[in-house]
Design a protein around this motif. Structure first.
Motif, PDB file in Angstrom:
ATOM      1  N   MET A   1      78.557  68.532   0.992  1.00 53.10           N
ATOM      2  CA  MET A   1      78.718  68.262  -0.436  1.00 53.10           C
ATOM      3  C   MET A   1      77.554  67.458  -1.007  1.00 53.10           C
ATOM      4  N   ILE A   2      76.515  67.297  -0.217  1.00 54.83           N
ATOM      5  CA  ILE A   2      75.283  66.695  -0.730  1.00 54.83           C
ATOM      6  C   ILE A   2      74.465  67.801  -1.392  1.00 54.83           C
ATOM      7  N   PRO A   3      74.018  67.611  -2.627  1.00 57.58           N
ATOM      8  CA  PRO A   3      73.332  68.685  -3.364  1.00 57.58           C
ATOM      9  C   PRO A   3      71.901  68.887  -2.868  1.00 57.58           C
ATOM     10  N   THR A   4      71.777  69.353  -1.638  1.00 55.06           N
ATOM     11  CA  THR A   4      70.466  69.445  -1.002  1.00 55.06           C
ATOM     12  C   THR A   4      69.532  70.417  -1.721  1.00 55.06           C
ATOM     13  N   GLN A   5      70.085  71.536  -2.215  1.00 59.42           N
ATOM     14  CA  GLN A   5      69.212  72.503  -2.876  1.00 59.42           C
ATOM     15  C   GLN A   5      68.603  71.907  -4.149  1.00 59.42           C
ATOM     16  N   ALA A   6      69.425  71.224  -4.922  1.00 61.80           N
ATOM     17  CA  ALA A   6      68.910  70.593  -6.140  1.00 61.80           C
ATOM     18  C   ALA A   6      67.888  69.515  -5.785  1.00 61.80           C
ATOM     19  N   PHE A   7      68.173  68.735  -4.740  1.00 58.77           N
ATOM     20  CA  PHE A   7      67.220  67.713  -4.316  1.00 58.77           C
ATOM     21  C   PHE A   7      65.898  68.348  -3.883  1.00 58.77           C
ATOM     22  N   ALA A   8      65.991  69.486  -3.182  1.00 60.83           N
ATOM     23  CA  ALA A   8      64.773  70.154  -2.711  1.00 60.83           C
ATOM     24  C   ALA A   8      63.931  70.646  -3.887  1.00 60.83           C
ATOM     25  N   GLU A   9      64.592  71.193  -4.897  1.00 57.53           N
ATOM     26  CA  GLU A   9      63.862  71.696  -6.065  1.00 57.53           C
ATOM     27  C   GLU A   9      63.195  70.537  -6.819  1.00 57.53           C
ATOM     28  N   ILE A  10      63.960  69.460  -7.012  1.00 57.70           N
ATOM     29  CA  ILE A  10      63.390  68.289  -7.685  1.00 57.70           C
ATOM     30  C   ILE A  10      62.294  67.671  -6.819  1.00 57.70           C
ATOM     31  N   GLY A  11      62.576  67.581  -5.525  1.00 60.70           N
ATOM     32  CA  GLY A  11      61.626  66.975  -4.603  1.00 60.70           C
ATOM     33  C   GLY A  11      60.306  67.713  -4.544  1.00 60.70           C
TER      34      GLY A  11
END
Length: 407
Positions: free
Chosen positions: A46-56
């Motif tokens: 439930m950690i929004p890893t995909q969104a973090f990756a895009e922002i990152g």
């Protein structure tokens, strides 16, 4: 101490290890499948890893993200946080916010600035152990005040002061979906506590990691909001529970009169929180995805809480009592009086399940027949299997105790 070792300072001697973090380290070393109810962490799926990756991807290509940020926080994050809090119905002055490297750093800075050796700090019983151990590290005298279904028994603080004449320097409280019980301090008691702090001229440290993870639409204002940002209330918050603990980003909400000292204390610690993490958090707050993410977390964690409560009540045949939190991460289980949950913890590890014994949450090591179970990090199937293993461990310990009693 080894004769060749340099002696620790008085502060160094007082430093204690966290039983929860120590359990995490222990589990890392165990070479077996362990269902972990011990760690208060969000579910990895439930950690929004995909969104973090895009922002990152954007952040990591910006050279400015690799530099030092202002100690009070990267301006992008402070601005994004103020906007996010406004969407939650809270209007904060940016000058009242100081970004920290997670909630624990916020607690440490506050204790460093306000506690003298010998000062009294009042805590809930039970309460979050890393908080009272931090206060002990700065020389505090810890006084435990019990809680009930409405949270901290505020009237007993007044009774303690009247009986002893000992005025606390600080009152530490986790008012919303408390760690470890999941209970919530009622509105009336929040108002009483704010008034008591003003009367005694002591500081309330309001630790609020879980306030945004509620299972109902009911909302109780924070103590700081109730007190109209009174200087007697400092609020410690974090993104660890609603985004990811590995980001190590949190914040303090304080009277702006305190910010210069807090900044100075931070400059002697780590200069600033991780700039890359701050930018990722800011980007996620600005993405418009946070509200849906929070709704999803709340719905999923409520299912997990209900699954855990039902499994415990079934497995233990009605012999235990569980709290019924309306949010947060934790279930508090009270076993029969004769149960020793430290023995249950050890037997549980042998059978592949981990809990935190209740006495970890009490400076005086009370509550030996209680345990904290985190439901957030495990899916329903794992919760069911974990409770089955825990019940096996419990009945094994119970059988050994019965044999000893007979002998």
């Amino acid at each position: 101490m080894n004769a060749t070792m340099t002696e620790y300072s008085l502060l160094g001697e007082r430093i204690l290890e966290s039983p929860i973090d120590s359990t995490t380290s222990l589990l890392e070393k165990i070479n077996r499948d362990v269902i972990n109810f011990a760690l208060g962490s969000p579910a990895q799926n439930m950690i929004p890893t995909q969104a973090f990756a895009e922002i990152g991807n954007t952040v990591l290509n910006d050279a400015s993200a690799y530099g030092y940020a202002p100690t009070e926080g990267d301006s992008e994050l402070v601005s994004s946080l103020v906007s996010f809090l406004k969407s939650q119905g809270r209007n904060l002055d940016p000058a009242s916010i100081v970004i920290t490297a997670g909630g624990m750093q916020g607690l440490d800075v506050v204790c460093k600035l306000f506690i003298n050796p010998g000062d009294t700090v009042i805590v809930e019983s039970p309460t979050y152990p890393s908080a009272f151990m931090t206060a002990i590290g700065y020389g505090a005298n810890i006084i435990e005040i019990p809680i009930d279904d409405d949270g901290l028994k505020v009237n007993e603080i007044d009774e303690y002061v009247n009986r002893t004449g000992d005025i606390p320097k600080m009152i530490y409280v986790v008012p919303t979906f408390q760690n470890p019980t999941g209970r919530t301090l009622s509105l009336q008691r929040r108002e009483e506590l704010a008034g008591l702090a003003r009367k005694l001229n002591c500081l309330i440290v309001e630790d609020d990691p879980y306030g945004l993870i509620g299972f109902t639409n009911d909302h109780i204002p924070s103590i700081r909001d109730i007190s109209h940002a009174d200087s007697h209330v400092v609020t410690v918050r974090t993104f660890s529970k609603i985004m990811a603990p590995g980001l190590r980003v949190g914040w303090l909400e304080v009277d702006p009169a305190y910010t210069d000292k807090i900044i100075a204390a931070r400059q002697c610690m780590d200069t600033c929180a991780n700039t890359v993490s701050q930018r990722i958090v800011a980007g996620y707050l600005d993405s418009g995805k946070v509200q849906n993410h929070l709704r999803y977390l709340c719905s999923q964690y409520e299912v997990r809480k209900n699954t855990l409560r039902a499994a415990v009540e079934t497995a233990f045949l009605g012999t235990v009592h569980t709290s019924d939190p309306l949010g947060g991460f934790f279930l508090w289980v009270t076993f029969p009086e004769e149960t020793d949950c430290e023995l249950l913890f050890k037997e549980g590890l042998e059978r592949g399940v981990a809990i935190v014994p209740g006495n970890a949450f009490s400076p005086s090591r009370q509550l030996r027949n209680c345990a904290r179970l985190c439901f957030a990090a495990l899916d329903p199937d794992a919760i069911g299997e974990g409770v089955r293993r825990l019940a096996e461990a419990y009945y094994a310990v119970d059988a050994v105790r019965a044999k000893v009693d007979v002998a």
